[in-house]
Design a protein around this motif. Structure first.
Motif, PDB file in Angstrom:
ATOM      1  N   GLY A  42       0.934  -1.194   0.077  1.00 42.48           N
ATOM      2  CA  GLY A  42       0.075  -0.043  -0.054  1.00 42.48           C
ATOM      3  C   GLY A  42       0.910   1.161  -0.011  1.00 42.48           C
ATOM      4  N   TYR A  43       0.030   2.293  -0.623  1.00 45.94           N
ATOM      5  CA  TYR A  43       1.259   3.550  -0.747  1.00 45.94           C
ATOM      6  C   TYR A  43       0.136   4.647  -0.035  1.00 45.94           C
ATOM      7  CZ  TYR A  43       4.820   2.163  -4.005  1.00 45.94           C
ATOM      8  OH  TYR A  43       5.793   1.432  -4.585  1.00 45.94           O
ATOM      9  N   THR A  44       0.894   5.677   0.610  1.00 48.94           N
ATOM     10  CA  THR A  44       0.310   6.607   1.159  1.00 48.94           C
ATOM     11  C   THR A  44       0.030   7.680   0.196  1.00 48.94           C
ATOM     12  OG1 THR A  44       1.993   8.076   1.738  1.00 48.94           O
ATOM     13  CG2 THR A  44       1.442   6.307   3.503  1.00 48.94           C
ATOM     14  N   ALA A  45      -0.743   8.916   0.563  1.00 48.33           N
ATOM     15  CA  ALA A  45      -0.860   9.912  -0.561  1.00 48.33           C
ATOM     16  C   ALA A  45       0.292  10.663  -0.752  1.00 48.33           C
ATOM     17  CB  ALA A  45      -2.211  10.879   0.032  1.00 48.33           C
ATOM     18  N   ALA A  46       1.224  10.520   0.187  1.00 46.08           N
ATOM     19  CA  ALA A  46       2.470  11.123  -0.188  1.00 46.08           C
ATOM     20  C   ALA A  46       3.512  10.366  -1.028  1.00 46.08           C
ATOM     21  CB  ALA A  46       3.253  11.399   1.100  1.00 46.08           C
ATOM     22  N   GLY A  47       2.900   9.176  -1.343  1.00 43.73           N
ATOM     23  CA  GLY A  47       3.832   8.315  -2.253  1.00 43.73           C
ATOM     24  C   GLY A  47       4.916   7.327  -1.571  1.00 43.73           C
ATOM     25  N   THR A  48       4.755   7.430  -0.039  1.00 46.25           N
ATOM     26  CA  THR A  48       5.671   6.523   0.836  1.00 46.25           C
ATOM     27  C   THR A  48       4.674   5.230   1.012  1.00 46.25           C
ATOM     28  OG1 THR A  48       4.788   7.399   2.953  1.00 46.25           O
ATOM     29  CG2 THR A  48       6.757   8.434   1.732  1.00 46.25           C
ATOM     30  N   LEU A  49       5.693   4.131   1.460  1.00 47.77           N
ATOM     31  CA  LEU A  49       4.984   3.025   1.610  1.00 47.77           C
ATOM     32  C   LEU A  49       4.030   2.878   3.037  1.00 47.77           C
ATOM     33  CD1 LEU A  49       7.905   0.398   0.810  1.00 47.77           C
ATOM     34  CD2 LEU A  49       5.840   1.109  -0.576  1.00 47.77           C
ATOM     35  N   VAL A  50       2.998   2.318   3.090  1.00 48.54           N
ATOM     36  CA  VAL A  50       2.210   2.227   4.440  1.00 48.54           C
ATOM     37  C   VAL A  50       3.042   1.247   5.224  1.00 48.54           C
ATOM     38  CG1 VAL A  50       0.054   1.294   5.669  1.00 48.54           C
ATOM     39  CG2 VAL A  50       0.031   2.527   3.177  1.00 48.54           C
ATOM     40  N   PRO A  51       3.320   1.560   6.472  1.00 47.49           N
ATOM     41  CA  PRO A  51       4.298   0.651   7.406  1.00 47.49           C
ATOM     42  C   PRO A  51       3.529  -0.638   7.599  1.00 47.49           C
ATOM     43  CG  PRO A  51       3.858   3.002   8.160  1.00 47.49           C
ATOM     44  CD  PRO A  51       3.111   2.936   6.968  1.00 47.49           C
ATOM     45  N   GLY A  80       2.767   5.317 -14.630  1.00 48.70           N
ATOM     46  CA  GLY A  80       3.632   5.846 -13.552  1.00 48.70           C
ATOM     47  C   GLY A  80       2.774   6.321 -12.565  1.00 48.70           C
ATOM     48  N   GLU A  81       1.852   5.691 -12.052  1.00 45.38           N
ATOM     49  CA  GLU A  81       0.853   5.931 -10.774  1.00 45.38           C
ATOM     50  C   GLU A  81       0.259   4.956 -10.361  1.00 45.38           C
ATOM     51  OE1 GLU A  81      -1.902   8.318 -13.142  1.00 45.38           O
ATOM     52  OE2 GLU A  81      -3.246   6.706 -13.374  1.00 45.38           O
ATOM     53  N   VAL A  82      -0.145   5.061  -9.052  1.00 48.39           N
ATOM     54  CA  VAL A  82      -0.611   3.836  -7.845  1.00 48.39           C
ATOM     55  C   VAL A  82      -1.746   4.840  -7.299  1.00 48.39           C
ATOM     56  CG1 VAL A  82       0.889   4.688  -5.925  1.00 48.39           C
ATOM     57  CG2 VAL A  82      -0.036   2.247  -6.387  1.00 48.39           C
ATOM     58  N   GLY A 105      -7.277   6.529  -1.594  1.00 50.73           N
ATOM     59  CA  GLY A 105      -8.121   6.745  -2.897  1.00 50.73           C
ATOM     60  C   GLY A 105      -7.673   7.693  -3.845  1.00 50.73           C
ATOM     61  N   THR A 106      -6.676   8.494  -3.391  1.00 54.74           N
ATOM     62  CA  THR A 106      -6.013   9.662  -4.376  1.00 54.74           C
ATOM     63  C   THR A 106      -5.194   8.608  -5.290  1.00 54.74           C
ATOM     64  OG1 THR A 106      -4.230   9.845  -2.872  1.00 54.74           O
ATOM     65  CG2 THR A 106      -6.376  11.406  -2.797  1.00 54.74           C
ATOM     66  N   THR A 107      -4.888   9.308  -6.589  1.00 53.13           N
ATOM     67  CA  THR A 107      -3.877   8.714  -7.363  1.00 53.13           C
ATOM     68  C   THR A 107      -2.537   9.525  -7.241  1.00 53.13           C
ATOM     69  OG1 THR A 107      -5.754   8.036  -9.067  1.00 53.13           O
ATOM     70  CG2 THR A 107      -3.376   8.232 -10.062  1.00 53.13           C
ATOM     71  N   VAL A 108      -1.497   8.740  -6.979  1.00 53.19           N
ATOM     72  CA  VAL A 108      -0.258   9.395  -6.773  1.00 53.19           C
ATOM     73  C   VAL A 108       0.577   8.982  -7.923  1.00 53.19           C
ATOM     74  CG1 VAL A 108       1.453   9.293  -5.045  1.00 53.19           C
ATOM     75  CG2 VAL A 108      -0.775   8.954  -4.216  1.00 53.19           C
ATOM     76  N   PRO A 109       1.534   9.925  -8.336  1.00 53.96           N
ATOM     77  CA  PRO A 109       2.572   9.696  -9.357  1.00 53.96           C
ATOM     78  C   PRO A 109       3.742   8.662  -8.813  1.00 53.96           C
ATOM     79  CG  PRO A 109       2.659  11.912  -8.814  1.00 53.96           C
ATOM     80  CD  PRO A 109       1.507  11.232  -8.018  1.00 53.96           C
TER      81      PRO A 109
END
Lengths: 274, 274, 274, 274
Positions: free
Chosen positions: C191-200, C225-227, C232-236
């Motif tokens: 899982g990725y956060t809205a900031a583009g980092t990995l969910v711990p 190039g997105e996730v 629910g937001t789309t992050v590059p």
């Protein structure tokens, strides 16, 4: 006098004469810190100076044969044997913080304790206290979870084993919380801040090397419970044991000077385990 | 029946009925042979089958946390804990002969014994016997100096600890010479020569895998003290414990079959330490 | 497309068709993470799926024989070999932060790089990139001194070796500063956060296990190039390689699903080293 | 004179003068044999005496930082760097025979070779030969399988690397069989038997300590290719390198005496790798 009861120390200040006669000071040093073919420090010389030997248990130094030799000679010399437990780090000599899970740290400490105790008993003595080594020693000054992990191993292994550490450390607080006896140590050859903490090694006046000065500080710590800080103020330090080093010829001479000065002041070093 | 008194065994042959009712058989297996993140064998399953657990002590496998878990569960299951001591050889899993000086080997064994015993006692049990592992097990069948080195550690640590090993080995002779109790083990899934030794693993018929056959051999070993060798002759083998393996799913099933067959034959496995 | 030139990525957004046909995606996994008798993960299966193999170098896992076998098979399969360097910590599988001095860390990385490269060359391939393992991987996301220490080893050893790591990490910044090629990796099953980092890992939605979903995310990462983040937001996320795992049977199936989906989307995985 | 071409040696006997002027002698010693905090021998002093440094590669001694320091200083001093490979045995300093499978030994040697070579190249030099250490050195005098295992690693790594060992050993025979250059070494401070082998260390006259005598033997070995055995007979010994020790202050003085005597005899030590 129990080192964990500040009340006794208060009486020490009001009734110096009787207290001095009843209190004792211990002298401890790290021993058995070679590994395989390698040696570090002069174990033989130190066993003639100190009253408590912090014996490496194989994780940062100390193989089973070295452990056996040190225990045998400590038993002959009447020197108490303590388990100098460490992170598992031979390559770094236990001087690098490792973020070990507390539960695993408890198991690692138990393993080292049991290994040294088995060897000690066969050598005619016993593990009679525990002192963390190196980066673990520094970590458990403030790292509550690792501090608890260490003392939980001690409490599980033998509720009567004292824990040797820095006054005011998380380690000694955690030990007291589990009902373990704590033994506070001071460093006669280290500079102290006005707050009673050690001057970091990289700063000026962190380490003292002049024998007369170091010996004098040891006596003042042991007899009067105080030390002169780097800013000139006098700071109370209540200690039950003074740590000396032995990894250089000069260090052994310093240790001898400390011992002689304490004896001359009427406090010949005695194991705190007695 | 004490395994160290051949006199009893003689009476076993003349008075089979009464002997069968009084004698017992033990079932042992190697446990705790993972390290760090790695696992080997199904410790959980085996603890439900065997009566004695040979627990790795950190030199060929077994870190302190694994040792603690196995000891805790063995205590709960009523399974005896033995120290499975080894050469210091994680990379080779203790399967390579090392020409260690006997005095150092004694120290290495003491270290492992003490470490496991400390963990075992905290886990509600105790080390109650010793069995060498791998290449050390094989070496001390004939290597007199290493055999003596191993049993000297046991005798120094605790004179009451039995030593588990191959019947006729230098290890068991050295143990007897020091007044230690010896426990002889047999292998139900290994082929035997007419001389009563194991068929080397590289030869045909070295290892048996058929459950009914293995279980049948276990019963014959335990009840009648004999095994059919690869040449068809019947060979006497007096054993107090039968070794089973657990590193594959099939091996655990085999171990269960052995246990069930022994129970059905009136010899439900019992720890020899009782 | 060079991963170190954001300009190319800009053109990727304005000219999707031509960019898609020219860009490639790599699939990497950790291999050779057994030690001695112990195994971890299905190296054989993964070598049929990935295009880049992060091979353990002996400090957290991987003995010389395992390293040799993985290199030989990677060479046969056309899979690129990378040095998966680690803290020296077999007992902790390199998953515990160690506060190593940067200069020593550089030496430790060089040692591992050279050791694997020697074995790789004898096996018909070469070390063609470097990726830190475990706690070191996590540390060099933010630990500037250790990040520099790692890339200094790479630059000194071979200026042409790319460094594989987390986009935005101190590691990749330090690599760029030394003129090294950087390769950004993404995690289709994390899982990725809205900031583009990995969910711990301890939080919900940290790890995804449903093959269709994971494969779909891999394609979207590689092609668009997105996730989609956990909110629910789309992050590059610009990535050059996707990391898959292989330590369970399910994980290998997941890796195969990712590879098949990428191929179906017109991006059959290709080593970034080509 | 190439040690692998007996033809040259034949001409050496018929034309002593010209041969003496063309032949050279190398002086080698073990270096970098500390680990972590521990030190062994005076690396600095020896690098001013020898022409070839056998650098420990981490299996019996030598961590990556020590390896780096020794390689850097060897490069500055113009001393050749050799890989001093060993059994994996830090606790025993590689002095205990280990019955490693030959295929694993080859991998272990490759690992050490590559690790040191990576560090050497970054330090401005290269591994330019290989010499086994301790128990492995002794084993490959007669252990054909381990001897082949060692030289197979060398041949696979770099066909041009010479192998340094005992004249007449299985190691040098195996090296020649693979087309590797061999370098024969002699020991000026060890007693020789009439058969040309070394007097075992436990017997009288095994080790010589008188500087003038040792230096004289070195010259006679290097210039005349002979040594006086313990029974007084003169024994031919053809050597290309003389091994000196440096683990005590006296040993370094002895090494200096040997060097000076060789230079005075017109044979200033020169790396055999030139």
């Amino acid at each position: 006098m129990s080192p964990t009861r500040p009340v006794s120390h208060a009486s020490c200040q009001t009734s110096a004469v009787s207290t001095r006669s009843s209190r004792t000071i211990d002298l401890n040093a790290d021993l058995g810190e070679g590994f395989g073919v390698w040696r570090l420090g002069d174990d033989e010389a130190l066993l003639g100076v100190v009253t408590s030997a912090n014996v490496a248990c194989g994780f940062h130094a100390g193989d089973p044969s070295i452990m056996g030799r040190v225990c045998t000679r400590a038993a002959q010399a009447g020197v108490a044997v303590g388990a100098q437990v460490s992170y598992r780090d031979l390559a770094g000599f236990g001087r690098r913080f490792i973020d070990v899970e507390p539960a695993e740290l408890t198991d690692d400490v138990l393993y080292q304790l049991g290994a040294l105790d088995g060897i000690a008993r066969v050598s005619g003595t016993r593990v009679s206290y525990l002192k963390p080594h190196g980066a673990l020693y520094n970590a458990v000054v403030t790292h509550e979870a690792q501090a608890r992990a260490v003392v939980e191993a001690v409490a599980a292994y033998d509720q009567r084993l004292p824990v040797l550490g820095l006054p005011g450390s998380a380690l000694l607080r955690a030990a007291e919380a589990l009902g373990l006896r704590t033994v506070r140590e001071g460093f006669a050859d280290r500079g102290y801040t006005a707050a009673g903490t050690l001057v970091p090694r990289r700063e000026p006046n962190a380490v003292l090397r002049e024998a007369a000065e170091v010996a004098g500080r040891a006596v003042r710590m042991a007899v009067d419970g105080e030390v002169v800080a780097v800013d000139g103020t006098t700071v109370p330090v209540s200690v039950d044991s003074i740590c000396v080093h032995g990894d250089t010829a000069g260090a052994v001479d310093l240790a001898r000077a400390v011992r002689a000065a304490l004896a001359a002041a009427g406090l010949p070093p005695t194991p705190f385990t007695r």
